[in-house]
Scaffold this motif. Sequence first.
Motif, PDB file in Angstrom:
ATOM      1  N   VAL A   1      41.143  56.595  42.805  1.00 43.78           N
ATOM      2  CA  VAL A   1      39.706  56.470  43.047  1.00 43.78           C
ATOM      3  C   VAL A   1      39.294  55.024  42.809  1.00 43.78           C
ATOM      4  CG1 VAL A   1      37.411  57.228  42.275  1.00 43.78           C
ATOM      5  CG2 VAL A   1      39.314  58.849  42.303  1.00 43.78           C
ATOM      6  N   LEU A   2      38.592  54.445  43.767  1.00 44.64           N
ATOM      7  CA  LEU A   2      38.089  53.078  43.634  1.00 44.64           C
ATOM      8  C   LEU A   2      36.843  53.104  42.755  1.00 44.64           C
ATOM      9  CD1 LEU A   2      38.136  50.059  44.459  1.00 44.64           C
ATOM     10  CD2 LEU A   2      36.736  50.700  46.427  1.00 44.64           C
ATOM     11  N   ASP A   3      36.941  52.501  41.559  1.00 45.38           N
ATOM     12  CA  ASP A   3      35.804  52.418  40.641  1.00 45.38           C
ATOM     13  C   ASP A   3      34.836  51.313  41.039  1.00 45.38           C
ATOM     14  OD1 ASP A   3      36.238  54.482  38.886  1.00 45.38           O
ATOM     15  OD2 ASP A   3      37.293  53.277  37.406  1.00 45.38           O
ATOM     16  N   GLU A   4      35.393  50.173  41.443  1.00 48.19           N
ATOM     17  CA  GLU A   4      34.540  49.010  41.652  1.00 48.19           C
ATOM     18  C   GLU A   4      35.192  48.046  42.639  1.00 48.19           C
ATOM     19  OE1 GLU A   4      32.076  46.617  38.430  1.00 48.19           O
ATOM     20  OE2 GLU A   4      34.214  46.218  38.250  1.00 48.19           O
ATOM     21  N   LEU A   5      34.356  47.482  43.504  1.00 51.44           N
ATOM     22  CA  LEU A   5      34.794  46.436  44.422  1.00 51.44           C
ATOM     23  C   LEU A   5      33.990  45.192  44.079  1.00 51.44           C
ATOM     24  CD1 LEU A   5      36.342  45.470  46.941  1.00 51.44           C
ATOM     25  CD2 LEU A   5      34.464  46.342  48.323  1.00 51.44           C
ATOM     26  N   MET A   6      34.679  44.173  43.578  1.00 50.59           N
ATOM     27  CA  MET A   6      34.023  42.916  43.208  1.00 50.59           C
ATOM     28  C   MET A   6      34.295  41.898  44.307  1.00 50.59           C
ATOM     29  SD  MET A   6      32.571  43.083  40.161  1.00 50.59           S
ATOM     30  CE  MET A   6      32.525  41.420  39.589  1.00 50.59           C
ATOM     31  N   LEU A   7      33.225  41.269  44.803  1.00 57.89           N
ATOM     32  CA  LEU A   7      33.370  40.242  45.822  1.00 57.89           C
ATOM     33  C   LEU A   7      33.035  38.896  45.217  1.00 57.89           C
ATOM     34  CD1 LEU A   7      31.622  41.956  48.861  1.00 57.89           C
ATOM     35  CD2 LEU A   7      34.047  41.843  48.354  1.00 57.89           C
TER      36      LEU A   7
ATOM     37  N   LEU B   1      36.191  46.356  54.295  1.00 62.67           N
ATOM     38  CA  LEU B   1      37.052  46.146  53.127  1.00 62.67           C
ATOM     39  C   LEU B   1      37.350  47.471  52.430  1.00 62.67           C
ATOM     40  CD1 LEU B   1      35.418  42.907  51.673  1.00 62.67           C
ATOM     41  CD2 LEU B   1      37.486  43.065  53.065  1.00 62.67           C
ATOM     42  N   LYS B   2      36.319  48.306  52.260  1.00 68.02           N
ATOM     43  CA  LYS B   2      36.519  49.620  51.642  1.00 68.02           C
ATOM     44  C   LYS B   2      37.431  50.498  52.495  1.00 68.02           C
ATOM     45  CE  LYS B   2      32.197  49.962  49.044  1.00 68.02           C
ATOM     46  NZ  LYS B   2      30.920  50.684  48.937  1.00 68.02           N
ATOM     47  N   HIS B   3      37.275  50.409  53.812  1.00 73.24           N
ATOM     48  CA  HIS B   3      38.119  51.184  54.726  1.00 73.24           C
ATOM     49  C   HIS B   3      39.587  50.766  54.604  1.00 73.24           C
ATOM     50  CE1 HIS B   3      39.285  53.463  58.243  1.00 73.24           C
ATOM     51  NE2 HIS B   3      39.768  52.364  58.813  1.00 73.24           N
ATOM     52  N   TYR B   4      39.840  49.465  54.544  1.00 71.86           N
ATOM     53  CA  TYR B   4      41.208  48.974  54.384  1.00 71.86           C
ATOM     54  C   TYR B   4      41.820  49.492  53.080  1.00 71.86           C
ATOM     55  CZ  TYR B   4      39.706  45.553  57.935  1.00 71.86           C
ATOM     56  OH  TYR B   4      39.213  44.937  59.049  1.00 71.86           O
TER      57      TYR B   4
END
Length: 158
Positions: free
Chosen positions: A98-104, A85-88
């Motif tokens: 800049v990605l601060d946060e990835l919420m699942l 998911l981060k790679h996509y």
Amino acid sequence: FLAYAFKVDFWDENLTESDKRNLIQSSLLLHQRKGTVWAIEQVFEALNIEAIVKEWFNYDGEPYHFKVDISLADKEITTELIDKLKHYIDIFKNARSVLDELMLSYMQSTTLMMGAGGVGEVSINSEMLEGYKETLKGLQNISIGAVGESVSYAKMEV
């Protein structure tokens, strides 16, 4: 061959046939709009994953930072999935962002067969992946009758 011809940015043999077809179909448009919020949300839509991007001005963050809230349905959350998911996101985000946060968010729905008039109790034990913290415990909503339904919902920060 079609994925190569249409310059699909990533390819995973483990994807379903419909996900692969969606990626090929949307590839040209994704390339035209690469670096936009739309492109990030669209690539997840092609993979049948709901994603909402919040830019820095929507949550009082630092300029050019953003957060992504991803809703997964009936997919196991693993470190490999999180890395994908981060790679996509990295492929389709703006280079300066800049990605601060990835919420699942995880939703699982199960049908239970129960006898009418019964009294029941549900207990769930789960462990977070190493290195991640739990922000919301799983919630259970149970209807008891001839046929019951159990719905679990959990959120975690990555």
